[in-house]
Design an enzyme around this catalytic site. Structure first.
Site, PDB file in Angstrom:
ATOM      1  N   HIS A   1       0.842  -1.190   0.000  1.00  0.00           N
ATOM      2  CA  HIS A   1       0.000   0.000   0.000  1.00  0.00           C
ATOM      3  C   HIS A   1       0.876   1.239   0.000  1.00  0.00           C
ATOM      4  O   HIS A   1       2.087   1.178   0.202  1.00  0.00           O
ATOM      5  CB  HIS A   1      -0.947   0.007   1.210  1.00  0.00           C
ATOM      6  CG  HIS A   1      -0.297   0.476   2.476  1.00  0.00           C
ATOM      7  ND1 HIS A   1      -0.246   1.811   2.834  1.00  0.00           N
ATOM      8  CD2 HIS A   1       0.332  -0.202   3.472  1.00  0.00           C
ATOM      9  CE1 HIS A   1       0.391   1.931   3.999  1.00  0.00           C
ATOM     10  NE2 HIS A   1       0.744   0.728   4.402  1.00  0.00           N
ATOM     11  N   CYS A   2       0.244   2.375  -0.249  1.00  0.00           N
ATOM     12  CA  CYS A   2       0.955   3.656  -0.246  1.00  0.00           C
ATOM     13  C   CYS A   2       0.046   4.679   0.434  1.00  0.00           C
ATOM     14  O   CYS A   2      -0.576   4.373   1.448  1.00  0.00           O
ATOM     15  CB  CYS A   2       1.322   4.057  -1.670  1.00  0.00           C
ATOM     16  SG  CYS A   2      -0.079   4.095  -2.816  1.00  0.00           S
TER      17      CYS A   2
END
Length: 290
Positions: free
Chosen positions: A247-248
């Site tokens: 994820h970011c």
């Protein structure tokens, strides 16, 4: 109108070699990628029959000069403007209409490019794979790589005949917050936070390891060769036998690392695309700092 650029050579191990001779599917293969077709090179774009080429930059940047024949797609076109989660995807039906408007069909190879090392193009590759498209790539090095070949740019707006794009979503490509919560109980799994270290330090999912996405690229904004890319992830305990979720902040950068691991042939890779924008704003989800 076309803009002609001058061919330039560059040094490689002391040899002055035209860039054109050093890229392409052949080079991708020598770089040791398991899935080299996920990267395209400028030479492949010379013959665009059966190919949909998409420039994932702002309209004004596209108007200033783009690869001839490329249609334009705003970097945020697939993101919902009404969701409380920044960067969350639009409804699948809306995305299908958007892709159909670009002339994308299941039988055509699709190549995306930008001028940010694949930052925006990678999200589109992940998205199309999630929607079931089997022949999609990122232009390795993006517009910079094209410029270095000395080939022409165009300022003429390109369009493709509209088509019907029918998706076949693949759940194994995407993860939810619930999947992330369950994952930390699985010893063979690893959660990767691809944001810069500063953002990670300010707040992250407690069991996430920080591997910033920019480490996927070399100094020329091209993906690292397979041995270097594999070593980069192995340093953090990420190997192909692990189940990986990444994820970011808003679902963009995580797709870049998704492409990197897909190049290496990692079989179990998912993107938590709602990312920290969702997790960080939910008071019921665990968080850590430092």
């Amino acid at each position: 109108m076309t803009i002609q650029l001058t061919r330039r050579g560059f040094g490689l191990l002391g040899l002055s070699t035209p860039f054109l001779t050093l890229t392409g599917t052949g080079l991708a293969a020598t770089h040791g990628y398991v899935n080299p077709d996920l990267l395209a090179a400028p030479q492949e774009l010379a013959d665009r029959s059966g190919l949909v080429l998409v420039d994932v930059r702002k309209a004004e940047e596209y108007a200033g000069g783009h690869i001839p024949g490329a249609v334009q797609l705003d970097p945020d076109a697939v993101a919902s403007g009404h969701s409380p989660v920044t960067g969350a995807l639009k409804q699948i039906s809306e995305i299908e209409r958007l892709l159909g408007g670009l002339g994308i069909t299941a039988t055509k190879r699709v190549v995306f490019y930008d001028d940010r090392g694949g930052f925006h193009a990678a999200r589109m590759l992940w998205l199309l794979e999630y929607l079931g498209h089997r022949n999609v790539a990122v232009l390795n090095g993006g517009l910079k790589a094209w410029r270095e070949t000395g080939l022409a740019l165009s300022t003429e707006t390109a369009t493709n005949p509209a088509t019907i794009f029918a998706s076949a979503s693949s759940p194994r490509r995407i993860a939810t917050a619930e999947d992330v919560l369950e994952q930390h109980l699985e010893p063979e799994s690893v959660l990767i936070d691809v944001r810069p270290e500063k953002l990670y330090s300010e707040g992250h999912i407690p069991w996430a390891v920080n591997i910033p996405w920019a480490g996927n690229l070399d100094r020329n904004a091209r993906f690292l060769a397979a041995p270097d890319l594999r070593a980069h992830f192995a340093e953090f305990g990420v190997s192909e036998d692990r189940k990986i979720i990444m994820h970011c902040q808003t679902g963009l950068a995580s797709s870049h690392s998704y492409v990197a691991l897909r190049l290496l042939g990692f079989p179990r890779v998912q993107v938590y695309h709602r990312s920290w924008a969702e997790w960080g704003n939910d008071p019921d989800l665990p968080k850590a700092t430092g």
